[in-house]
Design a protein around this motif. Structure first.
Motif, PDB file in Angstrom:
ATOM      1  N   VAL A 199       0.850  -1.188   0.000  1.00 57.62           N
ATOM      2  CA  VAL A 199       0.000   0.000   0.000  1.00 57.62           C
ATOM      3  C   VAL A 199       0.884   1.236   0.000  1.00 57.62           C
ATOM      4  N   TRP A 200       0.519   2.210  -0.838  1.00 55.39           N
ATOM      5  CA  TRP A 200       1.179   3.500  -0.845  1.00 55.39           C
ATOM      6  C   TRP A 200       0.280   4.487  -0.119  1.00 55.39           C
ATOM      7  N   LEU A 201       0.877   5.407   0.620  1.00 53.40           N
ATOM      8  CA  LEU A 201       0.121   6.352   1.440  1.00 53.40           C
ATOM      9  C   LEU A 201       0.367   7.784   0.991  1.00 53.40           C
ATOM     10  N   ARG A 202      -0.699   8.576   1.025  1.00 48.73           N
ATOM     11  CA  ARG A 202      -0.640  10.015   0.800  1.00 48.73           C
ATOM     12  C   ARG A 202      -1.526  10.699   1.839  1.00 48.73           C
ATOM     13  N   THR A 203      -1.412  11.999   1.947  1.00 45.98           N
ATOM     14  CA  THR A 203      -2.329  12.762   2.792  1.00 45.98           C
ATOM     15  C   THR A 203      -3.174  13.673   1.912  1.00 45.98           C
ATOM     16  N   LEU A 246      -4.901   1.944  -6.580  1.00 43.68           N
ATOM     17  CA  LEU A 246      -5.371   2.991  -5.676  1.00 43.68           C
ATOM     18  C   LEU A 246      -4.398   3.185  -4.524  1.00 43.68           C
ATOM     19  N   ASP A 247      -4.030   4.436  -4.262  1.00 44.92           N
ATOM     20  CA  ASP A 247      -3.257   4.754  -3.067  1.00 44.92           C
ATOM     21  C   ASP A 247      -4.220   4.988  -1.915  1.00 44.92           C
ATOM     22  N   ILE A 248      -3.762   4.721  -0.700  1.00 47.78           N
ATOM     23  CA  ILE A 248      -4.568   4.970   0.492  1.00 47.78           C
ATOM     24  C   ILE A 248      -4.263   6.385   0.987  1.00 47.78           C
ATOM     25  N   LEU A 249      -5.309   7.172   1.210  1.00 46.83           N
ATOM     26  CA  LEU A 249      -5.153   8.557   1.648  1.00 46.83           C
ATOM     27  C   LEU A 249      -5.455   8.670   3.146  1.00 46.83           C
ATOM     28  N   LEU A 250      -4.679   9.486   3.833  1.00 47.02           N
ATOM     29  CA  LEU A 250      -4.917   9.793   5.237  1.00 47.02           C
ATOM     30  C   LEU A 250      -5.553  11.173   5.287  1.00 47.02           C
ATOM     31  N   VAL A 251      -6.793  11.223   5.759  1.00 42.15           N
ATOM     32  CA  VAL A 251      -7.581  12.459   5.721  1.00 42.15           C
ATOM     33  C   VAL A 251      -7.865  12.924   7.149  1.00 42.15           C
TER      34      VAL A 251
END
Length: 219
Positions: free
Chosen positions: A4-8, A142-147
């Motif tokens: 998994v790749w993470l973004r904000t 899909l990248d996983i986003l931290l919101v």
């Protein structure tokens, strides 16, 4: 195994409330990839992912990760259009934006070129205990986003910077709503025949009542 790749994701901070010196570091929107984790496709849940994001074991002692330290800073200093306060602001949700993820090849730069009108689709908190792959699907796309929760309007749970506005009804609108409600009422149930049938017992009900009276059970 999977990855998994993470973004904000944060809403842009209006320049009217930002000091010119820090505008460049609080532009908001979609970040570059901030990290990646190897996971077990069949078993790793979002709950497990939170653990990986927030804590690592250092000689038997649990410590905050550098990624989580940065995320805490983002939650504390990023845009807060809905005026969350105290500990409520220091929380985050998972989300995805369709089309954001996969292999970044050539000149592709999602953070620069993606449609800025798109906002994350939040992952329901109730499914965080389920395997990530079952909830999200193909993690290669899909990248996983931290919101941060400060980006979420509390009244309806939407990811927006627009402030909730209570709707105002004119007297004409209230009257129309009342008339529409009346027109939806099924008046056939108030027909004379149905009212009479409801008020007059049937022959069977009369016979049952007489049997109870004769047996002494009806008082």
């Amino acid at each position: 195994m999977g990855r998994v790749w993470l973004r904000t994701f944060c809403h842009p901070t209006p320049t009217t409330v930002s000091h010119a010196f820090v505008i460049g570091s609080t532009v908001g929107g979609l970040s570059e990839r901030i990290g990646t984790f190897l996971i077990n496709d069949d078993t790793t849940t979002f709950t497990d992912l939170r653990q990986k994001i927030e804590v690592f074991n250092d000689n038997g002692m649990n410590r905050r990760t550098a990624m989580y330290q940065d995320l805490l800073h983002l939650m504390a200093t990023g845009s807060n259009p809905h005026e969350y306060e105290g500990k409520k602001i220091m929380k985050y949700r998972f989300g995805v934006i369709e089309g954001i993820g996969g292999q970044e090849l050539g000149d592709t730069n999602f953070t620069r070129d993606y449609d800025k009108s798109l906002v994350p689709r939040l992952i329901d908190s109730e499914v965080e205990s389920e395997p990530i792959k079952e909830v999200v699907g193909n993690l290669l796309e899909l990248d996983i986003l931290l919101v941060p929760v400060s980006q979420i309007r509390p009244q309806d749970g939407s990811v927006t910077a627009q402030i909730w506005q209570d709707t105002f009804e004119t007297e004409e609108e209230k009257m129309k709503r009342t008339v529409d409600h009346i027109n939806e009422i099924d008046l056939t149930k108030y027909s004379p025949e149905k009212i009479q049938a409801a008020n007059n017992p049937s022959r069977e009900e009369e016979e049952n009542a007489m049997e109870l009276a004769e047996s002494g059970e009806f008082k």
